[in-house]
Design a protein around this motif. Structure first.
Motif, PDB file in Angstrom:
ATOM      1  N   ALA A 108      54.067   2.649  34.253  1.00 55.27           N
ATOM      2  CA  ALA A 108      53.181   1.587  34.725  1.00 55.27           C
ATOM      3  C   ALA A 108      53.509   1.283  36.179  1.00 55.27           C
ATOM      4  N   GLU A 110      51.577  -0.722  40.045  1.00 55.93           N
ATOM      5  CA  GLU A 110      50.514  -1.502  40.669  1.00 55.93           C
ATOM      6  C   GLU A 110      50.154  -0.907  42.015  1.00 55.93           C
ATOM      7  N   TYR A 127      48.618   1.504  33.600  1.00 55.33           N
ATOM      8  CA  TYR A 127      49.543   1.846  32.528  1.00 55.33           C
ATOM      9  C   TYR A 127      49.060   3.157  31.911  1.00 55.33           C
ATOM     10  N   ASP A 129      49.371   5.369  28.901  1.00 52.80           N
ATOM     11  CA  ASP A 129      49.804   5.382  27.510  1.00 52.80           C
ATOM     12  C   ASP A 129      49.768   6.814  27.007  1.00 52.80           C
TER      13      ASP A 129
END
Length: 130
Positions: A108, A110, A127, A129
Motif C-alpha cells: 500500500a 499514497e 492498496y 490485494d
C-alpha cells in the motif's frame, strides 16, 4: 486487485476526508485505472476547475505478471502545474513528469499531487490485494 481511494484537499479543509472516491480493478494483465479531469476516460475524477491536474494525470496499469505500475502522464504543456510524490512504506520520493514507478505487490502507499500555485492537493491511496 488494485484498490484506489482519492480525496481532494484544499487549504481550508486540510485533513478532511469528505468527498472521498474509490475505484478498483482486478490484477489482470492490461487492466487500467486512470485519475484526472476527463470523466470519459478516468475512473477517479477531480473537480473541473483543478487545472493543476491534467485531463488524464495518473495511469495505473497492470503488467503481465499481475503487478501494477503508475505513470504520471505528460500533459499538453512542457512543464507541469503540479508536483507528484509517491510514498511507499513511509519512504516518500518525487515522481518525475512522464515517469513510471512500480507499485509493491501486496503493498500500500499514497500518491500526492500538489498544486504549485495554491494550497491544494489530490491524495490517491492505493492498496494491491493479492
Amino acid at each position: 486487485m488494485l484498490e484506489l481511494t482519492m480525496a481532494s484537499v484544499s487549504g481550508t479543509d486540510a485533513g478532511a476526508t469528505a468527498g472521498m472516491l474509490m475505484a478498483d480493478a482486478p490484477s489482470d494483465p492490461g487492466a487500467v485505472l486512470r485519475v484526472g479531469r476527463d470523466r470519459a476516460v478516468c475512473r477517479l475524477v477531480t473537480p473541473d476547475d483543478w487545472l493543476f491536474v491534467s485531463r488524464v494525470h495518473l495511469e495505473f496499469r497492470c503488467g503481465p505478471e499481475g503487478s501494477w505500475q503508475v505513470t504520471w502522464l505528460r500533459g499538453s504543456r512542457p512543464e507541469p502545474s503540479s508536483e507528484v510524490r509517491l510514498t511507499i512504506r513511509a519512504a516518500a520520493r518525487p515522481l518525475a513528469y512522464g515517469a513510471t514507478a512500480a507499485l509493491p505487490r501486496g503493498g500500500a502507499g499514497e500518491i500526492v499531487v500538489h498544486d504549485r500555485t495554491s494550497p491544494r492537493s489530490l491524495n490517491v491511496g492505493f492498496y494491491h490485494d493479492v
